[in-house]
Design a protein around this motif. Sequence first.
Motif, PDB file in Angstrom:
ATOM      1  N   GLU A   1      38.237  37.203  31.796  1.00 62.09           N
ATOM      2  CA  GLU A   1      37.527  37.271  30.519  1.00 62.09           C
ATOM      3  C   GLU A   1      38.354  38.062  29.519  1.00 62.09           C
ATOM      4  O   GLU A   1      39.101  38.942  29.901  1.00 62.09           O
ATOM      5  CB  GLU A   1      36.162  37.944  30.717  1.00 62.09           C
ATOM      6  N   ASN A   2      38.187  37.735  28.247  1.00 63.02           N
ATOM      7  CA  ASN A   2      39.034  38.415  27.263  1.00 63.02           C
ATOM      8  C   ASN A   2      38.263  39.124  26.162  1.00 63.02           C
ATOM      9  O   ASN A   2      38.821  39.421  25.107  1.00 63.02           O
ATOM     10  CB  ASN A   2      40.060  37.434  26.681  1.00 63.02           C
ATOM     11  N   THR A   3      36.976  39.369  26.404  1.00 65.85           N
ATOM     12  CA  THR A   3      36.254  40.290  25.525  1.00 65.85           C
ATOM     13  C   THR A   3      35.475  41.273  26.393  1.00 65.85           C
ATOM     14  O   THR A   3      35.199  41.000  27.572  1.00 65.85           O
ATOM     15  CB  THR A   3      35.263  39.564  24.585  1.00 65.85           C
ATOM     16  N   LEU A   4      35.099  42.393  25.794  1.00 61.83           N
ATOM     17  CA  LEU A   4      34.468  43.463  26.571  1.00 61.83           C
ATOM     18  C   LEU A   4      33.140  42.998  27.178  1.00 61.83           C
ATOM     19  O   LEU A   4      32.876  43.211  28.359  1.00 61.83           O
ATOM     20  CB  LEU A   4      34.252  44.689  25.679  1.00 61.83           C
TER      21      LEU A   4
ATOM     22  N   ASN B   1      42.489  47.977  26.180  1.00 56.80           N
ATOM     23  CA  ASN B   1      43.042  47.201  27.299  1.00 56.80           C
ATOM     24  C   ASN B   1      42.676  47.820  28.635  1.00 56.80           C
ATOM     25  O   ASN B   1      42.400  47.118  29.616  1.00 56.80           O
ATOM     26  CB  ASN B   1      44.557  47.094  27.150  1.00 56.80           C
ATOM     27  N   SER B   2      42.638  49.146  28.636  1.00 59.33           N
ATOM     28  CA  SER B   2      42.277  49.857  29.856  1.00 59.33           C
ATOM     29  C   SER B   2      40.836  49.558  30.261  1.00 59.33           C
ATOM     30  O   SER B   2      40.542  49.303  31.444  1.00 59.33           O
ATOM     31  CB  SER B   2      42.505  51.343  29.576  1.00 59.33           C
ATOM     32  N   VAL B   3      39.932  49.551  29.289  1.00 64.12           N
ATOM     33  CA  VAL B   3      38.522  49.230  29.570  1.00 64.12           C
ATOM     34  C   VAL B   3      38.409  47.778  30.025  1.00 64.12           C
ATOM     35  O   VAL B   3      37.738  47.472  31.024  1.00 64.12           O
ATOM     36  CB  VAL B   3      37.658  49.498  28.325  1.00 64.12           C
ATOM     37  N   LEU B   4      39.057  46.886  29.310  1.00 56.88           N
ATOM     38  CA  LEU B   4      38.945  45.458  29.647  1.00 56.88           C
ATOM     39  C   LEU B   4      39.443  45.197  31.068  1.00 56.88           C
ATOM     40  O   LEU B   4      38.819  44.446  31.829  1.00 56.88           O
ATOM     41  CB  LEU B   4      39.727  44.617  28.638  1.00 56.88           C
ATOM     42  N   ASN B   5      40.551  45.848  31.435  1.00 54.45           N
ATOM     43  CA  ASN B   5      41.092  45.654  32.777  1.00 54.45           C
ATOM     44  C   ASN B   5      40.188  46.229  33.850  1.00 54.45           C
ATOM     45  O   ASN B   5      40.119  45.720  34.973  1.00 54.45           O
ATOM     46  CB  ASN B   5      42.483  46.305  32.888  1.00 54.45           C
TER      47      ASN B   5
END
Length: 300
Positions: free
Chosen positions: A1-4, A294-298
Motif C-alpha cells: 500500500e502507498n498511503t498511510l 516513509n518510516s511510518v508507512l514501512n
Amino acid sequence: ENTLHAAAQQSGRYFGTAIAAQKLGDSTYTSIANREFGMITAENEMKIDALQPNQGQFNFSNGDRVYNWAVQNGKRVRGHTLAWHSQQPEWMRNLRGSSLRQAMINHINGVMAHYKGKIYAWDVVNEAFADGNSGGRRDSNLQQTGNDWIEVAFRTARAADPAAKLCYNDYNIDNWNWAKTQAVYNMVRDFKQRGVPIDCVGLQSHFNSNSPYNSNYRTTIQSFAALGVDVQITELDIQGGSATTYANVVNDCLAVSRCTGITVWGVRDSDSWLGASATALLFDGNGNKKAAYNSVLNAL
Ligand code: XIL
C-alpha cells in the motif's frame, strides 16, 4: 500500500489526522489529507467553546464543516471533546457547582444528539488528571463539582449515543512508569469493575524532550487493552520528527490487537500547534513526505 490509511487498513486499523476548518480552502492541505488519512479529528471545531459559545445556544457550523468534509471524502470522525477544563466558553468558565455539573450534562446531550450515530469515538473527558507525581486529579471547575464528574460524563454520553465508542483521552500517560499513567489506569480499571461505560483510552502521545517516547509505551498500550478497552493514539506528534521514534510508536500499536488506530495532530509541520520549527509531523511545510513518513508507512 502507498498511503498511510490504506497501509493501516491491512491490519484493520485506521490512520488519521487533525483537520482545521479554516484550512479546507488550501488545496495542498486537503489533497494530502484526503489521500493519506481515513479518520478525522476536528482540531478545535468540536470543542466546548466552538459548539456552545453562549449557554443554551449551540453552533455547529464549523464542526459540521470538518465533519462534512470528512464524510464526503469517505472518512470516519473522532469527536473531540465533550468535557475538558480548557477551551471552555466564558460562561462555562464562570460556572461552579451544580449549575456547572448540569451544564456539562446539557453540553454532552446537545452535542451528541446533533452527531448521533455519526461519530466513531468521542473523547468524552479530556485531560482530567494532574501532571507530576501526585496521581491525583487536575484541579478545575469540573473537578470541583465532585470526583464523580468523570463517570457522570461517561454515563450521560452512553445514553446520548449508544453507537459511539466512549474514550478517556490524556497526555503524559504514555510512559508506564509515570504516576499519571497509573492514576488513569486505576480509574479505567475501577470503571470496568463497576460497570461505568468506557470503551477506549486515547493516548495523545505528544512526545518531546520533557516527555520523550519510552520503550515501555508498548507495556502501557498492552496494560490498558488488558482492562478490556480499545487504545487509540489520538494526537501523535514527535518534536524533531525522529523517523525511528515514529516507527517505534507504530510498531508498539501494531503489537497490540486492541490498539485500533493512530491519529497525527496535523498534516504538515507548518500546520502543527507546536509551530513549524518543531518539525513534529510527517509532511514538511511544502507538503513533501519526510523521512518519518516513509518510516511510518514501512512500519504499518
Ligand atoms: C490544540 C490545538 O491544536 C490548537 O490549535 C489550540 O490552540 C489548542 O489546542 N491536547 C488536546 C488538543 O487535547 O485539543 C490540543 O489541541 C493539543 C493538546
